[in-house]
Design a protein around this motif. Sequence first.
Motif, PDB file in Angstrom:
ATOM      1  N   SER A 235       0.825  -1.209   0.000  1.00  0.00           N
ATOM      2  CA  SER A 235       0.000   0.000   0.000  1.00  0.00           C
ATOM      3  C   SER A 235       0.856   1.255   0.000  1.00  0.00           C
ATOM      4  O   SER A 235       1.890   1.323   0.677  1.00  0.00           O
ATOM      5  CB  SER A 235      -0.896   0.010   1.247  1.00  0.00           C
ATOM      6  OG  SER A 235      -1.598   1.226   1.319  1.00  0.00           O
ATOM      7  N   TYR A 236       0.423   2.221  -0.791  1.00  0.00           N
ATOM      8  CA  TYR A 236       1.035   3.554  -0.755  1.00  0.00           C
ATOM      9  C   TYR A 236       0.015   4.603  -0.319  1.00  0.00           C
ATOM     10  O   TYR A 236       0.198   5.794  -0.567  1.00  0.00           O
ATOM     11  CB  TYR A 236       1.573   3.929  -2.141  1.00  0.00           C
ATOM     12  CG  TYR A 236       2.752   3.106  -2.622  1.00  0.00           C
ATOM     13  CD1 TYR A 236       3.970   3.103  -1.938  1.00  0.00           C
ATOM     14  CD2 TYR A 236       2.659   2.342  -3.780  1.00  0.00           C
ATOM     15  CE1 TYR A 236       5.055   2.368  -2.386  1.00  0.00           C
ATOM     16  CE2 TYR A 236       3.740   1.598  -4.243  1.00  0.00           C
ATOM     17  CZ  TYR A 236       4.926   1.613  -3.549  1.00  0.00           C
ATOM     18  OH  TYR A 236       6.001   0.884  -4.010  1.00  0.00           O
ATOM     19  N   THR A 237      -1.065   4.151   0.304  1.00  0.00           N
ATOM     20  CA  THR A 237      -2.126   5.085   0.673  1.00  0.00           C
ATOM     21  C   THR A 237      -1.594   6.246   1.525  1.00  0.00           C
ATOM     22  O   THR A 237      -2.015   7.386   1.362  1.00  0.00           O
ATOM     23  CB  THR A 237      -3.238   4.344   1.444  1.00  0.00           C
ATOM     24  OG1 THR A 237      -3.742   3.311   0.591  1.00  0.00           O
ATOM     25  CG2 THR A 237      -4.377   5.272   1.812  1.00  0.00           C
ATOM     26  N   ASP A 238      -0.632   5.940   2.388  1.00  0.00           N
ATOM     27  CA  ASP A 238      -0.136   6.984   3.299  1.00  0.00           C
ATOM     28  C   ASP A 238       0.890   7.913   2.657  1.00  0.00           C
ATOM     29  O   ASP A 238       1.222   8.947   3.231  1.00  0.00           O
ATOM     30  CB  ASP A 238       0.495   6.335   4.537  1.00  0.00           C
ATOM     31  CG  ASP A 238      -0.552   5.594   5.358  1.00  0.00           C
ATOM     32  OD1 ASP A 238      -1.754   5.939   5.235  1.00  0.00           O
ATOM     33  OD2 ASP A 238      -0.176   4.660   6.094  1.00  0.00           O
ATOM     34  N   VAL A 239       1.428   7.525   1.508  1.00  0.00           N
ATOM     35  CA  VAL A 239       2.475   8.371   0.919  1.00  0.00           C
ATOM     36  C   VAL A 239       2.079   8.975  -0.426  1.00  0.00           C
ATOM     37  O   VAL A 239       2.782   9.845  -0.942  1.00  0.00           O
ATOM     38  CB  VAL A 239       3.809   7.597   0.744  1.00  0.00           C
ATOM     39  CG1 VAL A 239       4.282   7.044   2.077  1.00  0.00           C
ATOM     40  CG2 VAL A 239       3.678   6.475  -0.284  1.00  0.00           C
ATOM     41  N   ILE A 240       0.970   8.520  -0.996  1.00  0.00           N
ATOM     42  CA  ILE A 240       0.638   8.925  -2.368  1.00  0.00           C
ATOM     43  C   ILE A 240       0.499  10.440  -2.510  1.00  0.00           C
ATOM     44  O   ILE A 240       0.877  11.009  -3.538  1.00  0.00           O
ATOM     45  CB  ILE A 240      -0.647   8.202  -2.865  1.00  0.00           C
ATOM     46  CG1 ILE A 240      -0.889   8.473  -4.352  1.00  0.00           C
ATOM     47  CG2 ILE A 240      -1.888   8.577  -2.054  1.00  0.00           C
ATOM     48  CD1 ILE A 240       0.081   7.821  -5.279  1.00  0.00           C
ATOM     49  N   ASP A 241       0.006  11.110  -1.479  1.00  0.00           N
ATOM     50  CA  ASP A 241      -0.152  12.565  -1.595  1.00  0.00           C
ATOM     51  C   ASP A 241       0.994  13.331  -0.939  1.00  0.00           C
ATOM     52  O   ASP A 241       0.914  14.539  -0.729  1.00  0.00           O
ATOM     53  CB  ASP A 241      -1.514  13.002  -1.025  1.00  0.00           C
ATOM     54  CG  ASP A 241      -1.765  12.462   0.375  1.00  0.00           C
ATOM     55  OD1 ASP A 241      -0.872  11.744   0.900  1.00  0.00           O
ATOM     56  OD2 ASP A 241      -2.834  12.739   0.943  1.00  0.00           O
TER      57      ASP A 241
ATOM     58  N   LYS B 181      -4.900  13.245  -4.432  1.00  0.00           N
ATOM     59  CA  LYS B 181      -4.101  13.968  -5.415  1.00  0.00           C
ATOM     60  C   LYS B 181      -2.624  13.887  -5.028  1.00  0.00           C
ATOM     61  O   LYS B 181      -2.241  14.341  -3.957  1.00  0.00           O
ATOM     62  CB  LYS B 181      -4.566  15.421  -5.453  1.00  0.00           C
ATOM     63  CG  LYS B 181      -4.500  16.030  -6.849  1.00  0.00           C
ATOM     64  CD  LYS B 181      -5.063  17.437  -6.869  1.00  0.00           C
ATOM     65  CE  LYS B 181      -6.346  17.506  -7.676  1.00  0.00           C
ATOM     66  NZ  LYS B 181      -7.053  18.773  -7.561  1.00  0.00           N
ATOM     67  N   GLN B 223      -5.459   0.863  -2.688  1.00  0.00           N
ATOM     68  CA  GLN B 223      -4.271   1.080  -1.864  1.00  0.00           C
ATOM     69  C   GLN B 223      -3.140   1.780  -2.626  1.00  0.00           C
ATOM     70  O   GLN B 223      -2.033   1.863  -2.136  1.00  0.00           O
ATOM     71  CB  GLN B 223      -3.766  -0.265  -1.318  1.00  0.00           C
ATOM     72  CG  GLN B 223      -4.795  -1.013  -0.476  1.00  0.00           C
ATOM     73  CD  GLN B 223      -5.149  -0.250   0.781  1.00  0.00           C
ATOM     74  OE1 GLN B 223      -4.272   0.161   1.546  1.00  0.00           O
ATOM     75  NE2 GLN B 223      -6.444  -0.034   1.002  1.00  0.00           N
TER      76      GLN B 223
END
Lengths: 259, 571
Positions: A235-241, B181, B223
């Motif tokens: 998961s990159y949910t925490d770093v994507i933004d 974004k 995710q």
Amino acid sequence: MADPNQTGGSDNQKVEQPSRRKFLVQAGYAVGGVIVGGALGSLIRRDKKTETAPGASPGEGAAEARNYNRALMFFNQEQLNIVSAATERIFPADDAGPGALALGVPFFIDHQLAGEWGFNSREYMSPPFFAGEKEQGYQGRLKRREMFEIGLREMENHSQTKYTKGFTELAPEQQDEVLRAFESDEVKLTTISASGFFKMLRSSTLEGAYSDPLYGGNADMNGWRMRAYPGNQMSYTDVIDKDFAVIAPSSLQDHLSAH
Amino acid sequence: MAKTLPKTDVVVVGVGWAGGIIAAELTKSGLNVVGLERGKERKTEDYFMVHDELRYALRYELMQDLSKDTVTFRSQEKVRALPMRQYGSFLLGEGLGGAGVHWNGQTYRFLPYDFQIRTKTIERYGKGKIPEGMTIQDWGITYEELEPYYDKFEKLTGISGEPNPLGGQRSADYPTPPMKKSPALSLFNEAASKLKLHPYMMPSANLSQNYTNPDGISRGACQYCAYCERFGCEYGAKADPVVTVLPVALKTGKFEIRTHSNVRRILHKGGKATGVMYTDSTTGEELIQPADIVVVTSYVFNNVKLLLMSGLGKPYDPASGTGVIGRNYAYQVTKGNAAGFFEDKEFNMFAGAGALGVTLDDYNGDNFDHSDLKFIHGAAISLSQTGMRPIANNPVPGGTASWGAEFKANSVKYANRFLSVGGQGSSMPFQHHFLDLDPTYKDAYGDPLVRLTFDFEEQDRQLAMYVSNRCADIMKEMGANHIDQLKSLGPYEITMYQSTHNTGGVVMGASPDTSAVNTYAQMWDAENVFVVGASAFPHNSGYNPTGTVGALAYRTAEGIIKYRQKGGMLV
């Protein structure tokens, strides 16, 4: 520089140095009065240090499990040496990190040619065969493993004709010239396209540098590390933004053992 | 002799998005449906080891086995067509869920202009604007008529998005808010806004949050793992038929899926289908499945092949421009883009999702004045962050050698300092672009391969250059230190990946002279045969096609239920 058994590999100087071991390996030569050629030549190198597979990261000691993946399924030793030298020229070690050799690319290519990719088994290989236009793509009857056998032999022939030396014995600049002669179709071959072979060699070098270590290249994920690619992450949910930050890489094996 | 099985109400040929939607809607209405899928079964658990670029993206794990079936290709009729022996330009899906498993999830609506392209082009620019040989036509339906079905597909899949400021009217908002974004998306968004353009978040079938759809199917949020296109989703976050419509159809107890079932003929008598003949690829046995209604929902090429092999519908003749099966093949123009290299900025492009992006339609459809331009239509321009995987993405500034020390140093240096703004260009049909049966090459069953005759036209070259320049304008505003862009659009080549957005061949329309099916995908020549998919598009727009395929499938399902009750032609 063509020694596939070079450990480490980020040190350019060390890679360039001709060594006695390299000489023995390439010539498949005599030791202790016994002529050992071909595959047996590899037995010469069995000391503690070189038991660690090429591409294993520097600093790993003897406690490191041996990498049994570092053996050949398709190439003979001469072919391995030519592929090793050529791929290292295509993707050389430098200040940024390891090159093809240290990443295990020659073994990756060997293993791929032994499997369905080498046999073109999921591609349309039915006759009739006609030469087509460039836009129509590959129309030959030869499989990748056959193209590699021919291509490597022709690289050797071209080196001998032009420099009266084998490809692996050439200076790096001369090796580049041979590769360029293939890339530009300056070398005319009857059965395969020289540039088609070069293209395949180049693309499989990148595949070996950056595919999951599962396939025998990208040793210890050092290809990924070099360009800050995190490999397999759930998961990159925490770093994507967020702004760019380096994440330690993780492989499919890590994934398997975590589940 | 082929064995004949018990009759069913409806047989569906190919179980992807179109087949899955039809199966779900018809079984819910009480009909018995048999789904014949030539590939294997697929489920979410199959993707435990899916983060494998080599296996899935470069060795095409989920794609059709080309040794069994492919297409042949030539640029024009004078050239001998030769088989597409290896993958390149487009990737053919296979297996349960079809290409709906390995798509990115970018789910657009076409523009109102698209559905009346001929009328509106002539209205604004006059007849002379349409060049000789370009066979654009109205679709026989308007955007407003199709709108409710778009809405249905968006609710089914839980599309995450925000309204397109330059798009058609919407009856409802997207069911879930836009995706997150990333810094790269924000940079594009700001640059586009400064240029007075109209950016919006790409409508995404990768869910921005957990979602339960009207069928009661729940899926978890995306995710951003960056393995969408060419991969299956190990979370079920990306909408695909296997995690949405197929469980709904199966739950009714009225849907039977048969995998490894390769349909080779539609059987018909007196202008009506009686069923299909297929080969069980595990045993080689030929079987006949009788049915009251046959729905053809495979990919574009196989929809055309099946009709031609079955002698259904009049084959297209490019010399006279008459006949309909194989007519109006179109593709997409994807090379109009701009690549930007940044010296002092790094981006987390290793992360992403198939439909994570920002798009603008200022240069799409007829949203801009074409009076002084030598092309019609245009392209959606986007910055998308689908995940820059390391084998396929080694961008280097123009002028860099393609291998050796310089290449390696630059490819490593720019691995995270590279962004691309790209146009997804529309593709217009021409009289001499078409699909038919190859006279020489055969598939594994001895049936002919489909033959594709196609090349880029002046329309495409002009469009690609224009779009590339607009992409470069935006990239400049984004502050790239070095920009590379298209120099000219060369000939179409089947070797380089461009887009799996092939369209046409069984197009829809208002007249049997220029279309094979009506706006319910019902064949003019056989009232109980429905042919659904992008094969029905009379031209291809500057967007991903799946949203429109989904909308048309919902409309077809409604039509089939009506047909079952009343019979006859629906239009």
